[in-house]
Design a protein around this motif. Structure first.
Motif, mmCIF file in Angstrom:
data_model
loop_
_atom_site.group_PDB
_atom_site.id
_atom_site.type_symbol
_atom_site.label_atom_id
_atom_site.label_comp_id
_atom_site.label_asym_id
_atom_site.label_seq_id
_atom_site.Cartn_x
_atom_site.Cartn_y
_atom_site.Cartn_z
ATOM 1 N N ALA A 134 72.234 40.967 31.355
ATOM 2 C CA ALA A 134 72.009 42.385 31.069
ATOM 3 C C ALA A 134 73.149 43.212 31.652
ATOM 4 O O ALA A 134 73.726 42.864 32.689
ATOM 5 C CB ALA A 134 70.680 42.838 31.654
ATOM 6 N N ALA A 135 73.458 44.319 30.941
ATOM 7 C CA ALA A 135 74.512 45.228 31.410
ATOM 8 C C ALA A 135 74.201 46.627 30.906
ATOM 9 O O ALA A 135 74.337 46.916 29.713
ATOM 10 C CB ALA A 135 75.881 44.774 30.917
ATOM 11 N N GLU A 136 73.706 47.477 31.816
ATOM 12 C CA GLU A 136 73.426 48.887 31.518
ATOM 13 C C GLU A 136 72.531 49.053 30.286
ATOM 14 O O GLU A 136 72.783 49.868 29.403
ATOM 15 C CB GLU A 136 74.734 49.667 31.335
ATOM 16 N N GLY A 137 71.468 48.265 30.256
ATOM 17 C CA GLY A 137 70.480 48.394 29.187
ATOM 18 C C GLY A 137 70.743 47.517 27.980
ATOM 19 O O GLY A 137 69.859 47.335 27.136
ATOM 20 N N VAL A 139 71.840 43.632 26.416
ATOM 21 C CA VAL A 139 71.780 42.224 26.805
ATOM 22 C C VAL A 139 72.699 41.449 25.880
ATOM 23 O O VAL A 139 72.676 41.637 24.655
ATOM 24 C CB VAL A 139 70.344 41.658 26.718
ATOM 25 N N TYR A 140 73.532 40.562 26.479
ATOM 26 C CA TYR A 140 74.526 39.812 25.715
ATOM 27 C C TYR A 140 74.325 38.307 25.887
ATOM 28 O O TYR A 140 73.821 37.836 26.914
ATOM 29 C CB TYR A 140 75.944 40.190 26.167
ATOM 30 N N PRO A 170 83.673 47.026 27.538
ATOM 31 C CA PRO A 170 83.851 46.701 28.964
ATOM 32 C C PRO A 170 82.587 46.146 29.614
ATOM 33 O O PRO A 170 82.671 45.586 30.721
ATOM 34 C CB PRO A 170 84.240 48.058 29.579
ATOM 35 N N LEU A 171 81.431 46.290 28.971
ATOM 36 C CA LEU A 171 80.190 45.756 29.534
ATOM 37 C C LEU A 171 80.103 44.236 29.393
ATOM 38 O O LEU A 171 79.306 43.590 30.073
ATOM 39 C CB LEU A 171 78.976 46.399 28.862
ATOM 40 N N VAL A 179 75.708 40.715 21.154
ATOM 41 C CA VAL A 179 74.579 41.473 21.663
ATOM 42 C C VAL A 179 73.245 40.891 21.207
ATOM 43 O O VAL A 179 73.083 40.493 20.042
ATOM 44 C CB VAL A 179 74.699 42.961 21.259
ATOM 45 N N LEU A 180 72.305 40.839 22.140
ATOM 46 C CA LEU A 180 70.929 40.440 21.851
ATOM 47 C C LEU A 180 69.998 41.652 21.833
ATOM 48 O O LEU A 180 69.032 41.687 21.073
ATOM 49 C CB LEU A 180 70.435 39.434 22.892
ATOM 50 N N TRP A 181 70.283 42.622 22.673
ATOM 51 C CA TRP A 181 69.460 43.830 22.779
ATOM 52 C C TRP A 181 70.388 45.023 23.012
ATOM 53 O O TRP A 181 71.304 44.937 23.833
ATOM 54 C CB TRP A 181 68.465 43.704 23.933
ATOM 55 N N LYS A 182 70.150 46.095 22.276
ATOM 56 C CA LYS A 182 70.983 47.297 22.378
ATOM 57 C C LYS A 182 70.199 48.425 23.034
ATOM 58 O O LYS A 182 69.080 48.728 22.611
ATOM 59 C CB LYS A 182 71.434 47.741 20.979
#
Length: 503
Positions: A134-137, A139-140, A170-171, A179-182
């Motif tokens: 996860a990164a700032e909301g 998910v990758y 940069p995330l 991306v899995l979740w935006k």
């Protein structure tokens, strides 16, 4: 049956543990009205399903609706409506048009927006296995953690990083991660999740729907060749990472793309042809035949002339199924060997062009046997069955006015007289094969009346094609002008003519 598997790049036998077979086909993203490329994909997998069922398998067919993604959001904004409304409208149009094309409805049609809980649970599992972060909301997925990434599409990670357009977000830990979740953006649809409000990425939606409705390993996963990368590549690696089961699909089956000139049919290019436009001009059977004359993995170029030319072939199929009125022999037409050849073609990577050649060979045999008075009823039943395997309805799509038949019959006699006077009698069999002796028009019901009239007009058009080809222009013009007086318009292409009723 053997099908080409995109992952192994070879023909593989369809092997299942029992008679039940699972097939998932990537479906519509309903941000606009369906185009002919959607119809091509649907018909390819419809024929595959029909043949598998004909072969004795029970097929469980799932086709998803991607009713939330960037394209859906943009289309809703541009049309001043909601994502839900635009998805509902275009999904209905799609399935109505597929029904018109005689495409079997999938057994299960899941929508991405109704699978959010499953999607979240899969992402959580991937995170627990260290395949996701996860990164700032957002998910990758960690692409480099998968040893199999690139296998499906035949691409290397180094090649992707150096040669492709890479997202410099940069995330991301790595530019190749997907991306899995935006995380939620203003005015976008969103759902609660462990990472905050947001929505799923495109690729994870299919992983969730496959796993929920068919399990972690399926028999066939299908879609267009444009989905191989990145969609199916990403779906494959994240699915196997989630379930620890490999392979996700025994067969990855991809159909070729429909082209308009030199370009793929695409909304971004602006060269789309809608299904509704095509069905307003041509029969559903002719559209289907246009697709099936090319092997499913080959590209196909759209032209109106190419579809129009299939109408005469469909008429040949219909004519071969008309009852014979002069059976005088005890001999029964045998076509068992033709059936074996048809099945052999279909078993060889769904070779519909070869199967069609066998089918029209049966048509020729029926017509010949009919002229000798042989019993053709069993052969006609087989022809009808094999036509159904390919999805042909063989119904008469052109509804014509009641008074037109008698007018066309009178004109047919005029054509006969003109041709006899000219001495060019070789073409007359086209009419004699269709015209019934002592026909009582008034006793025909509406369906038989319409079918007979369509076949008669098809035969007259074939005669006109012959006259034009052989430069018998006076007779050719006589046929054209006579039909025009009855509001039957002949449209000339380079090599052939096609009729339509304009009244």
């Amino acid at each position: 049956m053997k099908l080409y598997d995109t992952l192994s790049r070879e023909l593989k036998e369809v092997r299942i543990n029992d008679r039940s077979l699972t097939m998932y086909v990537c479906g519509l993203t309903p941000y606009s009205e369906p185009h002919l490329g959607h119809a091509m994909k649907a018909i390819v997998f419809d024929v595959l399903r029909r043949y598998l069922e004909y072969s004795g398998f029970e097929v469980i067919h799932v086709e998803n609706i991607t009713d939330i993604d960037d394209k859906m959001i943009n289309a809703a904004d541009q049309n001043n409506t909601t994502v839900t409304e635009i998805a509902k409208e275009n999904t209905k149009i799609y399935f109505d048009q597929m029904y018109a094309l005689n495409v079997l409805k999938p057994h299960i049609i899941p929508k991405a927006t109704e699978e959010i809980e499953t999607i979240i649970n899969i992402i959580k599992t991937l995170q627990e296995k260290d395949y996701a972060y996860a990164a700032e909301g957002d998910v990758y997925f960690r692409v480099r953690k998968s040893d199999q990434y690139g296998e499906l599409s035949g691409r290397s990670l180094d090649g992707l990083k150096s040669g492709a357009r890479v997202d410099l977000n940069p995330l991301k830990e790595d530019p190749l991660d997907f991306v899995l979740w935006k995380s939620k953006k203003q005015e976008e649809p969103s759902w609660q999740s462990p990472w905050g409000e947001g929505r799923p990425g495109w690729h994870i939606e299919c992983t969730a729907m496959v796993n929920r409705y068919l399990g972690s390993q399926i028999d066939i996963h299908g879609g267009g060749q444009d989905l191989i990368f990145p969609h199916h590549e990403n779906e494959n690696v994240q699915s196997e990472a989630f379930s620890s089961s490999r392979p996700m699909s025994n067969h990855w089956v991809h159909n070729g793309l429909l082209r308009f000139g030199d370009d793929k049919m695409s909304k971004s290019i602006g060269n789309l042809v809608s299904v509704s436009d095509v069905l307003s001009q041509f029969s559903a059977d002719a559209v289907r035949l246009f697709f099936l004359t090319s092997h499913y993995r080959s590209p196909l170029t759209f032209t109106e002339e190419a579809i129009a030319s299939q109408e005469a072939a469909i008429s040949r199929l219909k004519n071969a199924l008309t009852p014979s009125n002069k059976t005088s022999s005890n001999k029964v037409l045998e076509i068992n060997q033709d059936v074996d050849l048809f099945e052999s073609a279909m078993n060889n990577d769904l070779n519909t062009p070869q199967a069609l050649a066998i089918l029209f060979g049966i048509v020729t045999k029926i017509n010949q046997a009919k002229s000798f008075g042989e019993d053709i009823v069993p052969a006609q039943e087989v022809l009808r069955k094999l036509s159904k395997v390919l999805g042909f309805t063989l119904q008469n799509d052109k509804v014509l006015p009641d008074n037109l038949l008698s007018e066309v019959l009178d004109f047919t006699n005029q054509i006969k007289a003109k041709i006899l006077d000219s001495g060019n009698t070789d073409i007359l069999h086209k009419l004699s094969d269709v015209v019934l002796d002592d026909i009582n028009v008034g006793k025909l019901d509406n369906n038989k009346r319409n079918a007979y009239l369509v076949n008669l007009l098809d035969a007259i058009t074939e005669i006109r094609n012959y006259l034009r080809t052989n430069k018998l222009y006076e007779l050719s013009d006589f046929v054209r002008d006579g039909l025009a007086e009855m509001d039957v318009v002949l449209e000339d292409s380079k090599d052939k003519s096609f009729w339509k009723y304009s009244g």
